[in-house]
Write a protein that holds these residues in place. Structure first.
Motif, mmCIF file in Angstrom:
data_model
loop_
_atom_site.group_PDB
_atom_site.id
_atom_site.type_symbol
_atom_site.label_atom_id
_atom_site.label_comp_id
_atom_site.label_asym_id
_atom_site.label_seq_id
_atom_site.Cartn_x
_atom_site.Cartn_y
_atom_site.Cartn_z
ATOM 1 N N PRO A 283 4.166 12.633 -0.377
ATOM 2 C CA PRO A 283 4.596 11.233 -0.491
ATOM 3 C C PRO A 283 4.387 10.436 0.806
ATOM 4 N N GLU A 284 4.309 11.142 1.956
ATOM 5 C CA GLU A 284 4.047 10.434 3.232
ATOM 6 C C GLU A 284 2.707 9.708 3.154
ATOM 7 N N SER A 285 1.721 10.345 2.495
ATOM 8 C CA SER A 285 0.401 9.711 2.403
ATOM 9 C C SER A 285 0.465 8.485 1.482
ATOM 10 N N LEU A 286 1.294 8.557 0.436
ATOM 11 C CA LEU A 286 1.444 7.408 -0.466
ATOM 12 C C LEU A 286 2.092 6.246 0.290
ATOM 13 N N ALA A 287 3.105 6.568 1.122
ATOM 14 C CA ALA A 287 3.802 5.529 1.900
ATOM 15 C C ALA A 287 2.827 4.834 2.855
ATOM 16 N N GLN A 288 1.973 5.643 3.497
ATOM 17 C CA GLN A 288 1.041 5.066 4.475
ATOM 18 C C GLN A 288 0.089 4.060 3.843
ATOM 19 N N ASN A 289 -0.293 4.294 2.603
ATOM 20 C CA ASN A 289 -1.355 3.474 2.000
ATOM 21 C C ASN A 289 -0.872 2.443 0.997
ATOM 22 N N ILE A 290 0.403 2.467 0.617
ATOM 23 C CA ILE A 290 0.812 1.681 -0.538
ATOM 24 C C ILE A 290 0.593 0.169 -0.341
ATOM 25 N N PHE A 291 0.940 -0.356 0.832
ATOM 26 C CA PHE A 291 0.827 -1.809 0.999
ATOM 27 C C PHE A 291 -0.629 -2.268 1.100
ATOM 28 N N ALA A 292 -1.470 -1.462 1.794
ATOM 29 C CA ALA A 292 -2.899 -1.820 1.856
ATOM 30 C C ALA A 292 -3.484 -1.782 0.441
ATOM 31 N N THR A 293 -3.043 -0.809 -0.362
ATOM 32 C CA THR A 293 -3.527 -0.697 -1.745
ATOM 33 C C THR A 293 -3.108 -1.915 -2.565
ATOM 34 N N LEU A 294 -1.851 -2.333 -2.428
ATOM 35 C CA LEU A 294 -1.390 -3.504 -3.197
ATOM 36 C C LEU A 294 -2.176 -4.756 -2.806
ATOM 37 N N ARG A 295 -2.574 -4.836 -1.525
ATOM 38 C CA ARG A 295 -3.396 -5.971 -1.094
ATOM 39 C C ARG A 295 -4.811 -5.893 -1.679
ATOM 40 N N GLU A 296 -5.307 -4.678 -1.877
ATOM 41 C CA GLU A 296 -6.694 -4.485 -2.348
ATOM 42 C C GLU A 296 -6.830 -4.780 -3.846
ATOM 43 N N VAL A 297 -5.730 -4.583 -4.585
ATOM 44 C CA VAL A 297 -5.782 -4.693 -6.046
ATOM 45 C C VAL A 297 -6.409 -6.013 -6.510
ATOM 46 N N ASP A 298 -6.016 -7.127 -5.891
ATOM 47 C CA ASP A 298 -6.493 -8.430 -6.371
ATOM 48 C C ASP A 298 -8.005 -8.606 -6.216
ATOM 49 N N SER A 299 -8.610 -7.854 -5.265
ATOM 50 C CA SER A 299 -10.056 -8.003 -5.067
ATOM 51 C C SER A 299 -10.845 -7.329 -6.189
ATOM 52 N N MET A 300 -10.173 -6.576 -7.068
ATOM 53 C CA MET A 300 -10.872 -5.847 -8.137
ATOM 54 C C MET A 300 -11.101 -6.729 -9.372
ATOM 55 N N GLY A 301 -10.469 -7.886 -9.412
ATOM 56 C CA GLY A 301 -10.715 -8.845 -10.492
ATOM 57 C C GLY A 301 -10.295 -8.372 -11.876
ATOM 58 N N ALA A 302 -9.274 -7.528 -11.977
ATOM 59 C CA ALA A 302 -8.821 -7.036 -13.290
ATOM 60 C C ALA A 302 -7.669 -7.890 -13.816
ATOM 61 N N ASN A 303 -7.338 -7.683 -15.104
ATOM 62 C CA ASN A 303 -6.201 -8.415 -15.694
ATOM 63 C C ASN A 303 -4.871 -7.726 -15.431
ATOM 64 N N ALA A 304 -4.933 -6.412 -15.219
ATOM 65 C CA ALA A 304 -3.687 -5.664 -15.041
ATOM 66 C C ALA A 304 -3.934 -4.475 -14.137
ATOM 67 N N VAL A 305 -2.872 -4.045 -13.445
ATOM 68 C CA VAL A 305 -2.968 -2.824 -12.646
ATOM 69 C C VAL A 305 -1.839 -1.885 -13.065
ATOM 70 N N TYR A 306 -2.193 -0.595 -13.252
ATOM 71 C CA TYR A 306 -1.225 0.439 -13.611
ATOM 72 C C TYR A 306 -1.124 1.395 -12.431
ATOM 73 N N ILE A 307 0.084 1.561 -11.908
ATOM 74 C CA ILE A 307 0.273 2.394 -10.708
ATOM 75 C C ILE A 307 1.038 3.653 -11.083
ATOM 76 N N HIS A 308 0.504 4.817 -10.712
ATOM 77 C CA HIS A 308 1.189 6.081 -10.996
ATOM 78 C C HIS A 308 2.379 6.216 -10.049
ATOM 79 N N ALA A 309 3.577 6.310 -10.620
ATOM 80 C CA ALA A 309 4.803 6.350 -9.806
ATOM 81 C C ALA A 309 4.949 7.691 -9.097
ATOM 82 N N PRO A 310 5.421 7.669 -7.828
ATOM 83 C CA PRO A 310 5.692 8.928 -7.127
ATOM 84 C C PRO A 310 7.010 9.523 -7.608
#
Ligand code: AMP
Ligand code: MG
Length: 334
Positions: A283-310
């Protein structure tokens, strides 16, 4: 206003301290996320933080110190457990809410009689605090509501032209904000999970309770023990869902025009566009990347994002707490 880019060496630190002493605001790296710092004793400087972030006035700030001796200036009625916690977790990602002294202006505590205090471990943050000789009030250095900044570039993307300077430090290694606990009531209470885990806190505070708002949505009109927990937070613009359960790959593969945010272990099974945010086993690796990932999501141009919960243990509890807010409490249980 032009936002200065400062270095992490002596000249950058000195410049940052001059700006802070003059009542300016400077983004600084910490081990959790980048903070937007101001002199905690200067209400005019504090008002600049709220304005630059668009932060609601009723959301109080954390005061950062570099030496335990500064605690008496800021807080009063300090229980003995604070010193045991400090010995184990300071400097580090633990924030403690205590009764405040009159030195702390109401704008820092958002009118509450309490104040949140933390001692960061990042050496650049420590130097800025000690060289300036000031306690620094510092919320996360992002626009209110958007994912917290874990790189200097995130800060610039959100706040360029709105703050005096940013220290261009390293990426944050914890990656989620500090754990916030309150020691002002009958029992210790976990208000926000973070880098110091509930399991670790129980070793010193066996009777710690978890505030209801950590894992569930407050009903309208219900009072938040930690004002920050009532706001929608960390959200991408893309509609976001949090998904619990092992059959994540099968579930997302049925979705069209969607992005999956997944674990490293399941990457080969996912057939739609995806972003890996770490290993489900660490989970430490998920914590390190979670906010950068949330910022990246919008650049993918999708209608929805599904995130696998830790899993909700260790620092996974902190990641889950941020994700249910990013998803505005839309949780799908498989
Ligand atoms: P941030 O500055 O973005 O890391 O947010 C600081 C968090 O600490 C918010 O969730 C605040 O509501 C919380 N906080 C700060 N001061 C207090 C306080 N005196 N009592 C309870 N929560 C606090
Ligand atoms: Mg924040």
């Amino acid at each position: 206003m032009k936002t200065q880019r400062l270095t992490t060496d002596k000249s950058g630190i000195i410049k940052a301290c001059e700006i802070l002493k003059d009542g300016g605001i400077v983004a600084i790296p910490t081990e959790t996320v980048y903070g937007l710092a101001a002199n905690a004793y200067n209400p005019n400087a504090i008002s600049k933080i709220f304005k630059a972030k668009g932060r609601p006035q009723d959301n109080p700030l954390i005061v950062h110190i570099a030496n335990i001796n500064s605690l008496n200036e800021i807080a009063t009625d300090i229980p003995k457990s604070v010193y045991r916690l400090a010995e184990k977790f300071w400097p580090g990602p633990l924030t403690i809410v205590l009764n405040k002294t009159d030195n702390i202006p109401p704008c820092v505590s958002a009118g509450l009689s309490t104040v949140a205090v933390r001692m960061p471990s990042n050496p650049v943050a420590q130097e800025v605090i000690s060289v300036s000789g000031l306690p620094l009030a510092a919320p996360s250095a992002n626009l209110s509501g958007s994912p917290s900044p874990t790189t200097a570039t995130h800060v610039i993307n959100d706040l360029d032209g709105k703050i005096d300077a940013v220290i261009m430090g390293e990426d944050c290694n914890v990656g989620v904000e500090s754990t916030v606990i309150s020691l002002t009531g009958e029992h210790p209470v976990l208000l926000r999970p973070g880098g110091v885990t509930l399991e670790e806190l129980r070793e010193i505070l066996p009777d710690i309770k978890v505030d209801k708002a950590v894992l569930s949505e407050l009903k309208s009109g219900e009072k938040a023990s930690s004002p920050g927990m009532k706001y929608k937070h960390y959200a991408p613009k893309t509609e976001t869902f949090l998904v619990e359960g092992d059959a994540f790959a099968e579930f997302v593969n049925t979705k069209e025009n969607a992005v999956a945010v997944c674990f490293l272990e399941e990457i080969e099974n996912i057939k739609i566009p995806k972003i890996v945010y770490g290993s489900g086993a660490t989970p430490e690796s998920l914590a390190q990347n979670i906010f950068a990932t949330l910022r990246e999501v919008d650049s993918m141009g999708a209608n929805a994002v599904y995130i696998h919960a830790p899993e909700k243990n260790g620092i996974g509890l902190a990641v889950y707490n941020r994700l249910i807010r990013a998803a505005a409490f839309k949780v799908i249980k498989l």
